[in-house]
Structure formats: structure tokens, C-alpha cells
Scaffold this motif. Structure first.
Motif, PDB file in Angstrom:
ATOM      1  N   SER A   1      -2.561   8.764   7.180  1.00 21.21           N
ATOM      2  CA  SER A   1      -1.500   7.559   7.551  1.00 21.21           C
ATOM      3  C   SER A   1      -0.134   7.795   7.020  1.00 21.21           C
ATOM      4  O   SER A   1       0.691   7.194   7.391  1.00 21.21           O
ATOM      5  CB  SER A   1      -2.106   6.248   6.944  1.00 21.21           C
TER       6      SER A   1
ATOM      7  N   GLU B   1       2.633   1.757   3.552  1.00 26.10           N
ATOM      8  CA  GLU B   1       3.334   0.729   3.568  1.00 26.10           C
ATOM      9  C   GLU B   1       4.822   1.071   2.881  1.00 26.10           C
ATOM     10  O   GLU B   1       5.816   0.903   3.456  1.00 26.10           O
ATOM     11  CB  GLU B   1       2.970  -0.659   3.068  1.00 26.10           C
TER      12      GLU B   1
ATOM     13  N   PHE C   1       0.698   0.786  -8.644  1.00 32.08           N
ATOM     14  CA  PHE C   1       0.489   2.089  -7.684  1.00 32.08           C
ATOM     15  C   PHE C   1      -0.506   3.071  -8.539  1.00 32.08           C
ATOM     16  O   PHE C   1      -0.195   3.388  -9.707  1.00 32.08           O
ATOM     17  CB  PHE C   1       1.866   2.649  -7.310  1.00 32.08           C
TER      18      PHE C   1
ATOM     19  N   ALA D   1      -3.967   6.099  -4.504  1.00 35.92           N
ATOM     20  CA  ALA D   1      -3.653   5.542  -3.354  1.00 35.92           C
ATOM     21  C   ALA D   1      -2.865   6.417  -2.535  1.00 35.92           C
ATOM     22  O   ALA D   1      -3.314   6.357  -1.338  1.00 35.92           O
ATOM     23  CB  ALA D   1      -2.966   4.492  -3.856  1.00 35.92           C
TER      24      ALA D   1
ATOM     25  N   ALA E   1      -3.985   8.168   1.221  1.00 33.03           N
ATOM     26  CA  ALA E   1      -3.014   8.066   2.499  1.00 33.03           C
ATOM     27  C   ALA E   1      -2.797   9.362   2.997  1.00 33.03           C
ATOM     28  O   ALA E   1      -2.753   9.614   4.364  1.00 33.03           O
ATOM     29  CB  ALA E   1      -1.886   7.469   2.089  1.00 33.03           C
TER      30      ALA E   1
ATOM     31  N   THR F   1       0.820  -1.116  -0.099  1.00 30.70           N
ATOM     32  CA  THR F   1      -0.005   0.026  -0.083  1.00 30.70           C
ATOM     33  C   THR F   1       0.910   1.272   0.078  1.00 30.70           C
ATOM     34  O   THR F   1       2.180   0.919   0.390  1.00 30.70           O
ATOM     35  CB  THR F   1      -0.834  -0.078   1.277  1.00 30.70           C
ATOM     36  N   ALA F   2       0.370   2.427  -0.256  1.00 31.39           N
ATOM     37  CA  ALA F   2       1.188   3.612  -0.253  1.00 31.39           C
ATOM     38  C   ALA F   2       1.717   3.950   1.288  1.00 31.39           C
ATOM     39  O   ALA F   2       2.818   4.172   0.959  1.00 31.39           O
ATOM     40  CB  ALA F   2       0.200   4.910  -0.684  1.00 31.39           C
TER      41      ALA F   2
END
Length: 377
Positions: free
Chosen positions: A68, A28, A55, A59, A63, A25-26
Motif C-alpha cells: 500500500s 494515509e 505511530f 505500521a 504498509a 494510518t501509515a
């Protein structure tokens, strides 16, 4: 154990997800690479496009929106995008550096002292519980201190106070007019106090993303002084191991961290402007041949988007209305041009959803490049 220059290069590429894109994920992905320089709003997006499979810009939009991943002034007193879980320790570790940078003569020219600045941070944090534009911040400070002093006060506060940038809209979440929100709680006064636990966390995270590395490398990445970095590494004897670099220098790393063989193939890449991989070391020759450094890192601090071939900078690129123009500083094999062409096609499609000619304001640097092999990919 001694590690060769090529093996150091491959270790960096491996940690930075540049040997192979990974399905993360972005958030991560940002955590894995530690920090993405974010002076230009598009660069974190292009950096993650280089590193993650499938990607999409949306995304990273998400975030940033759910915080996040957060954007703020951190290492080297520049804007970085980092994982939200890393921000508190990174900001605490940077405290003495930010204090020295922003509570000095330019700030005190306003008539405020550094002690006044420390007290003001708490008020700034309270005022920015609700997101505030830069114009709102300056108007508020003008009410407090007068119009003639607000610029100096805001110059200090917008970097020194723990503030996150708030997404303001397309194409890359952040526009030219910044909006700020409080990053968390503030325990004043802090001044030049070194938070040893936070500094150790920053060093371990740096080694995870950029090791093996020397004391000067860590200091260069963070702008924290070499003495406190050295002391912190000495306190981490049970968590780090030492190696010898190609010139006999002492390097530190995490036990068991990825260190591929120097002969590991490295795919060609179109690197984002200001990509952290180029800037994370005191000896930037790990990725940038010394003769090319002044071509890609300009005197004013601009770091051009580069071609990475066999793990090292081989030229620069820029997107145009016709496609990606690549300029190689030395002859490249046909296979490298093929790889760059495939990446350029994918990048053009990626940018086309947002801003096809991103970085166009920096095209004036191309007139200052030496004669080289320029191709439209």
C-alpha cells in the motif's frame, strides 16, 4: 491575494502534518504528505513518527509488505516512498526526466542505444514479475550482454524501468542489498513523451502537500522542466488559484487548502535525514535560513537530520548511544529546548526498538560544523 513568508512556512508545516501529529494510518500519512525521501531506509519511519500519533515502525513495515506504500526511483531521480495509488501517475510524469537521465552516454557506453533500452524494459519487467536481487539482475544481464556491459545496462535499467524495491528485512524493511519487483505494466516505447494527464496529477498532488508554490518550486521537486510545468498549470486554471508571494512571485495553490495564519505556533521537531520538507522548493529559504543551508545540505547531497524551531531549521541532531545530541546554530529559548528534549526522549524510545544509533555513518559531518551550542537531550 499576497501571502507572507511566515504564512507560507505555516502552510507547508500544516500540509506536512508538522503543526500537529494526526491519527492516520501509515498509508494515509504517506498519501497526505505526498512523498517521503527514502535514500536512508530509516528516514520514512522517522518522518512518519514526526507526523502521526501513536505511530509504530510495524505500521510502515506492514504498509511496505502489502504494497500500500511503495518505494522506487521517482522525483529528482531519488528513492521515495509513496502511496501505491500515486505511483503510476508519478512515474508516468517522471518519464522524460528518467529517460534523459538514464538513457544517455553512460548507458550507451554499453553499446546499446536508447531504443534498445526501451525494448529491454519490457524484458526487465517480465523478469521481475518474481522479485529479483540486484545480483540476480546483473547475472541475468551478463548472460544477455556480457559481463563487461552488464554494469552500464543495469545502472540505466534500475532507475529507468518501473521497479519497486521489495522489503528485505529488519531493521527498516530495506537493507543495503536491494531486491526489485515489477511495478506494473509497461507500454513501450515512451521515450521523452510527456504524459500530460500524469503531470497534472503530480502537480495537483504536490500542491496538496507543499503548496502554495511557484513554477520553479514544482520543477525543483520533480526535476520536470519549467516549460512543461508552466503549461500544465495553465491548463489547470479551473483547479488552481494564484497568489502573490512575499517578493511578488506568482504562486499556485488548491482552492480551500490549509493556509494557517503566520502567527500560528509551530512545535519544535527533530526532522529525519533528507526530509522532503527541506527539499521541495526552489527557494529553500521557506524552511531553511539561507546561512544554514550549506551546513545542513552538504555538497555531495547529504541532507542532515535537522532541528526545526518555530518552523525553521535551527540546527542539527544525531542519535548516539547516550541519547540524542542536538546542535543549535543560534541561541534557543528554554521552551524550545524543553520541546526538543521531550521529542528526543520519545525518539530515543522509538529508535531503541530498531537501531538506536541510526545515521551513525554520517557523523563525520559533525566535525565540519562551526562552533555551536551542542547538548545531549
Amino acid at each position: 491575494m499576497t501571502i507572507s513568508a511566515r504564512a507560507l512556512n505555516r502552510a507547508t508545516l500544516s500540509r506536512q502534518l508538522l503543526l500537529a501529529r494526526e491519527p492516520l494510518t501509515a498509508a494515509e500519512g504517506v498519501r497526505r504528505v505526498v512523498a517521503l525521501q527514502a535514500q536512508h531506509p530509516a528516514s520514512p519511519y522517522i518522518a512518519l513518527w514526526n507526523r502521526l500519533t501513536d505511530f509504530t515502525p510495524e505500521a510502515l513495515d506492514a504498509a511496505f509488505a502489502d504494497r500500500s506504500v511503495v518505494k522506487g526511483t521517482l522525483m529528482r531521480i531519488t528513492l521515495h516512498a509513496v502511496h501505491a495509488g500515486d505511483y503510476p501517475a508519478f512515474r508516468a510524469a517522471m518519464q522524460p526526466v528518467l529517460y534523459a537521465s538514464r538513457m544517455g552516454s553512460r548507458f550507451t557506453a554499453s553499446g546499446l542505444t536508447p531504443a534498445d533500452g526501451e525494448e529491454l524494459v519490457a524484458r526487465v519487467m517480465e523478469f521481475t514479475r518474481t522479485p529479483r536481487s540486484s545480483a540476480e539482475m546483473q547475472a541475468w544481464l551478463a548472460e544477455l550482454y556480457g559481463a563487461e556491459r552488464k554494469d552500464a545496462v543495469w545502472w540505466g535499467m534500475k532507475a529507468y524501468a518501473p521497479l519497486h524495491h521489495v522489503p528485505t528485512g529488519p531493521p527498516w524493511s530495506f537493507g543495503a542489498r536491494a531486491t526489485f519487483v515489477a511495478a506494473g505494466e509497461w507500454s513501450a516505447p515512451r521515450g521523452r513523451t510527456v504524459d500530460q494527464a500524469a503531470l497534472r496529477t503530480l502537480i495537483l498532488r504536490y500542491l496538496a502537500g507543499f503548496g502554495p508554490a511557484s513554477v520553479p518550486d514544482v520543477a525543483q521537486f520533480s526535476m520536470v522542466g519549467r516549460a512543461p510545468v508552466r503549461a500544465a498549470l495553465q491548463a489547470l486554471t479551473d483547479e488552481v488559484e494564484q497568489l502573490r508571494g512575499p517578493d511578488g512571485e506568482v504562486l499556485f495553490d488548491l482552492p480551500g487548502a490549509s493556509r494557517p495564519d503566520g502567527g500560528t505556533p509551530a512545535p519544535a521537531r527533530l526532522m529525519a535525514m533528507w526530509d522532503s520538507t527541506l527539499l521541495a522548493y526552489a527557494d529553500r529559504g521557506r524552511v531553511i535560513p539561507p546561512e544554514y543551508r550549506p551546513l545542513v545540505i552538504r555538497r555531495n547531497g547529504d541532507v542532515l537530520p535537522t532541528l526545526l524551531v518555530d518552523g525553521r531549521v535551527a540546527g542539527v541532531w544525531r542519535p548516539t548511544a547516550e541519547g540524542v545530541e542536538a546542535t543549535a546554530f543560534h541561541p534557543l529559548p528554554a521552551a524550545a529546548w524543553d520541546e526538543l528534549g521531550a521529542d528526543a526522549e520519545a525518539l530515543t524510545a522509538f529508535l531503541g526498538t530498531r537501531e538506536r544509533t541510526v545515521y551513525s555513518r554520517y557523523h563525520h559531518w559533525w566535525a565540519k560544523l562551526p562552533d555551536a551550542d551542542a547538548r545531549m537531550l
